[in-house]
Design a protein around this motif. Structure first.
Motif, PDB file in Angstrom:
ATOM      1  N   MET A   1       3.984  -1.653   6.737  1.00  0.00           N
ATOM      2  CA  MET A   1       3.073  -0.653   6.203  1.00  0.00           C
ATOM      3  C   MET A   1       3.412  -0.421   4.729  1.00  0.00           C
ATOM      4  O   MET A   1       4.153  -1.184   4.143  1.00  0.00           O
ATOM      5  N   TYR A   2       2.900   0.616   4.168  1.00  0.00           N
ATOM      6  CA  TYR A   2       3.082   0.876   2.741  1.00  0.00           C
ATOM      7  C   TYR A   2       4.408   1.575   2.470  1.00  0.00           C
ATOM      8  O   TYR A   2       4.790   2.501   3.172  1.00  0.00           O
ATOM      9  N   ARG A   3       5.104   1.136   1.421  1.00  0.00           N
ATOM     10  CA  ARG A   3       6.365   1.751   1.005  1.00  0.00           C
ATOM     11  C   ARG A   3       6.227   2.421  -0.363  1.00  0.00           C
ATOM     12  O   ARG A   3       6.948   3.348  -0.670  1.00  0.00           O
ATOM     13  N   ARG A   4       5.302   1.923  -1.194  1.00  0.00           N
ATOM     14  CA  ARG A   4       5.128   2.445  -2.558  1.00  0.00           C
ATOM     15  C   ARG A   4       3.640   2.560  -2.851  1.00  0.00           C
ATOM     16  O   ARG A   4       2.931   1.564  -2.859  1.00  0.00           O
ATOM     17  N   ILE A   5       3.202   3.779  -3.132  1.00  0.00           N
ATOM     18  CA  ILE A   5       1.783   4.034  -3.402  1.00  0.00           C
ATOM     19  C   ILE A   5       1.641   4.517  -4.843  1.00  0.00           C
ATOM     20  O   ILE A   5       2.231   5.530  -5.223  1.00  0.00           O
ATOM     21  N   LEU A   6       0.863   3.797  -5.620  1.00  0.00           N
ATOM     22  CA  LEU A   6       0.576   4.186  -7.004  1.00  0.00           C
ATOM     23  C   LEU A   6      -0.726   4.974  -7.022  1.00  0.00           C
ATOM     24  O   LEU A   6      -1.737   4.523  -6.482  1.00  0.00           O
ATOM     25  N   VAL A   7      -0.685   6.155  -7.651  1.00  0.00           N
ATOM     26  CA  VAL A   7      -1.872   7.006  -7.729  1.00  0.00           C
ATOM     27  C   VAL A   7      -2.168   7.332  -9.195  1.00  0.00           C
ATOM     28  O   VAL A   7      -1.548   8.225  -9.773  1.00  0.00           O
ATOM     29  N   ALA A   9       6.133   6.340   2.848  1.00  0.00           N
ATOM     30  CA  ALA A   9       6.068   5.746   1.509  1.00  0.00           C
ATOM     31  C   ALA A   9       6.446   6.755   0.426  1.00  0.00           C
ATOM     32  O   ALA A   9       6.341   7.966   0.612  1.00  0.00           O
ATOM     33  N   ALA A  10       6.862   6.229  -0.700  1.00  0.00           N
ATOM     34  CA  ALA A  10       7.063   7.021  -1.914  1.00  0.00           C
ATOM     35  C   ALA A  10       5.784   6.909  -2.746  1.00  0.00           C
ATOM     36  O   ALA A  10       5.030   5.944  -2.626  1.00  0.00           O
ATOM     37  N   ILE A  11       5.556   7.913  -3.578  1.00  0.00           N
ATOM     38  CA  ILE A  11       4.367   7.933  -4.435  1.00  0.00           C
ATOM     39  C   ILE A  11       4.798   7.954  -5.902  1.00  0.00           C
ATOM     40  O   ILE A  11       5.701   8.704  -6.279  1.00  0.00           O
ATOM     41  N   ARG A  12       4.129   7.144  -6.688  1.00  0.00           N
ATOM     42  CA  ARG A  12       4.262   7.222  -8.136  1.00  0.00           C
ATOM     43  C   ARG A  12       2.919   7.674  -8.689  1.00  0.00           C
ATOM     44  O   ARG A  12       1.894   7.054  -8.442  1.00  0.00           O
ATOM     45  N   VAL A  13       2.948   8.777  -9.436  1.00  0.00           N
ATOM     46  CA  VAL A  13       1.744   9.306 -10.063  1.00  0.00           C
ATOM     47  C   VAL A  13       1.710   8.784 -11.496  1.00  0.00           C
ATOM     48  O   VAL A  13       2.694   8.887 -12.223  1.00  0.00           O
ATOM     49  N   LEU A  14       0.573   8.216 -11.879  1.00  0.00           N
ATOM     50  CA  LEU A  14       0.418   7.597 -13.190  1.00  0.00           C
ATOM     51  C   LEU A  14      -0.714   8.271 -13.947  1.00  0.00           C
ATOM     52  O   LEU A  14      -1.786   8.496 -13.395  1.00  0.00           O
ATOM     53  N   HIS A  15      -0.459   8.587 -15.200  1.00  0.00           N
ATOM     54  CA  HIS A  15      -1.528   9.101 -16.067  1.00  0.00           C
ATOM     55  C   HIS A  15      -1.576   8.218 -17.310  1.00  0.00           C
ATOM     56  O   HIS A  15      -0.549   7.973 -17.941  1.00  0.00           O
ATOM     57  N   VAL A  16      -2.763   7.730 -17.624  1.00  0.00           N
ATOM     58  CA  VAL A  16      -2.952   6.912 -18.820  1.00  0.00           C
ATOM     59  C   VAL A  16      -3.570   7.794 -19.898  1.00  0.00           C
ATOM     60  O   VAL A  16      -4.666   8.318 -19.728  1.00  0.00           O
ATOM     61  N   GLU A  43      -1.022  -3.320 -14.526  1.00  0.00           N
ATOM     62  CA  GLU A  43       0.326  -3.632 -15.017  1.00  0.00           C
ATOM     63  C   GLU A  43       1.362  -2.717 -14.377  1.00  0.00           C
ATOM     64  O   GLU A  43       2.436  -3.173 -13.964  1.00  0.00           O
ATOM     65  N   ALA A  44       1.043  -1.434 -14.282  1.00  0.00           N
ATOM     66  CA  ALA A  44       1.976  -0.478 -13.678  1.00  0.00           C
ATOM     67  C   ALA A  44       2.208  -0.794 -12.202  1.00  0.00           C
ATOM     68  O   ALA A  44       3.330  -0.694 -11.704  1.00  0.00           O
ATOM     69  N   ALA A  45       1.157  -1.190 -11.508  1.00  0.00           N
ATOM     70  CA  ALA A  45       1.279  -1.535 -10.089  1.00  0.00           C
ATOM     71  C   ALA A  45       2.163  -2.761  -9.906  1.00  0.00           C
ATOM     72  O   ALA A  45       2.950  -2.833  -8.955  1.00  0.00           O
ATOM     73  N   LYS A  46       2.048  -3.701 -10.804  1.00  0.00           N
ATOM     74  CA  LYS A  46       2.848  -4.929 -10.708  1.00  0.00           C
ATOM     75  C   LYS A  46       4.309  -4.656 -11.070  1.00  0.00           C
ATOM     76  O   LYS A  46       5.226  -5.131 -10.400  1.00  0.00           O
ATOM     77  N   LEU A  75      -7.017   5.482  -5.821  1.00  0.00           N
ATOM     78  CA  LEU A  75      -7.643   6.132  -6.966  1.00  0.00           C
ATOM     79  C   LEU A  75      -9.057   6.574  -6.644  1.00  0.00           C
ATOM     80  O   LEU A  75      -9.683   6.062  -5.726  1.00  0.00           O
ATOM     81  N   GLY A  76      -9.503   7.543  -7.400  1.00  0.00           N
ATOM     82  CA  GLY A  76     -10.845   8.082  -7.220  1.00  0.00           C
ATOM     83  C   GLY A  76     -11.880   7.237  -7.935  1.00  0.00           C
ATOM     84  O   GLY A  76     -11.584   6.578  -8.927  1.00  0.00           O
ATOM     85  N   THR A  77     -13.097   7.261  -7.396  1.00  0.00           N
ATOM     86  CA  THR A  77     -14.206   6.562  -8.034  1.00  0.00           C
ATOM     87  C   THR A  77     -15.445   7.440  -7.941  1.00  0.00           C
ATOM     88  O   THR A  77     -15.653   8.126  -6.947  1.00  0.00           O
ATOM     89  N   HIS A  78     -16.247   7.422  -8.976  1.00  0.00           N
ATOM     90  CA  HIS A  78     -17.480   8.210  -8.987  1.00  0.00           C
ATOM     91  C   HIS A  78     -18.573   7.578  -8.151  1.00  0.00           C
ATOM     92  O   HIS A  78     -19.551   8.227  -7.811  1.00  0.00           O
ATOM     93  N   GLY A  79     -18.429   6.298  -7.841  1.00  0.00           N
ATOM     94  CA  GLY A  79     -19.447   5.620  -7.042  1.00  0.00           C
ATOM     95  C   GLY A  79     -20.762   5.469  -7.776  1.00  0.00           C
ATOM     96  O   GLY A  79     -21.827   5.499  -7.175  1.00  0.00           O
ATOM     97  N   ARG A  80     -20.683   5.296  -9.094  1.00  0.00           N
ATOM     98  CA  ARG A  80     -21.912   5.137  -9.874  1.00  0.00           C
ATOM     99  C   ARG A  80     -22.610   3.841  -9.506  1.00  0.00           C
ATOM    100  O   ARG A  80     -21.980   2.852  -9.151  1.00  0.00           O
ATOM    101  N   ARG A  81     -23.922   3.859  -9.662  1.00  0.00           N
ATOM    102  CA  ARG A  81     -24.713   2.670  -9.368  1.00  0.00           C
ATOM    103  C   ARG A  81     -25.679   2.416 -10.515  1.00  0.00           C
ATOM    104  O   ARG A  81     -25.903   3.269 -11.358  1.00  0.00           O
ATOM    105  N   GLY A  82     -26.256   1.238 -10.506  1.00  0.00           N
ATOM    106  CA  GLY A  82     -27.341   0.915 -11.423  1.00  0.00           C
ATOM    107  C   GLY A  82     -26.955   0.963 -12.882  1.00  0.00           C
ATOM    108  O   GLY A  82     -25.883   0.535 -13.280  1.00  0.00           O
TER     109      GLY A  82
END
Length: 174
Positions: free
Chosen positions: A1-7, A31-38, A102-105, A114-121
């Motif tokens: 299962m998951y051990r490291r989750i990047l958010v 799992a452990a979580i790493r929170v990333l802000h760009v 890059e951070a995930a690797k 991660l969140g997505t707005h689900g935009r279309r068109g």
């Protein structure tokens, strides 16, 4: 299962929903979580900045806000009893999706949530989607947490670890 989750987060409601989903998964898997802000140094640059105001006033304020955002997210995860750390990445004219990948690797993450707005068109065509680019290029599974309202503004059930869909990327082994 998951051990490291990047958010990756931006402190918006979608990022908070993705963080909630990651917390749910981390509880189930240990799992452990790493929170990333760009922090995009050019996010408010218009080309008409007056002297050093942008570099001396705006950028430090953006960095303080980003650090507060990370601290708040890290506190939420820690309060749930999950191992957590956070990373602030400053970029200059690079795609956020590339920095997330890059951070995930580098970490290395087993899952990216991660969140997505689900935009279309046309909206998606014009604005692009960092979430879509992460999904297409990631070498690990990606959990996309969609906006909680549809085009008709009808409420949508909150996705949790039990109801969310994890889609392996095209390059991930299934």
């Amino acid at each position: 299962m998951y051990r490291r989750i990047l958010v990756p987060i931006d402190c918006g409601p979608l990022a908070n929903r993705a963080l909630d989903a990651a917390i749910d998964i981390a509880r189930l898997s240990g799992a452990a979580i790493r929170v990333l802000h760009v922090l995009d140094d050019l996010v408010f640059a218009t080309g008409f900045e007056m002297g050093a105001t942008y570099a001396h006033d705006v950028l430090p304020r953006l960095k303080r806000d980003a650090e507060r955002c990370l601290a708040k997210a890290q506190g939420r995860v820690a309060a749930a009893g999950i191992a957590v750390d956070s990373v602030l990445v400053e970029c200059f004219a690079r795609r956020t999706s590339d920095l997330i990948l890059e951070a995930a690797k580098e970490w290395p993450a087993d899952l990216i949530a991660l969140g997505t707005h689900g935009r279309r068109g046309v909206t998606r065509l014009l604005l692009g989607s960092d979430a879509e680019q992460v999904l297409r290029a990631a070498s690990v599974p990606v959990l996309l947490v969609r906006n909680c309202a549809t085009d008709d503004d009808e409420p949508v059930q909150r996705e949790t670890a039990e109801t969310a869909t994890v889609r392996p990327s095209a390059t991930a082994e299934v």
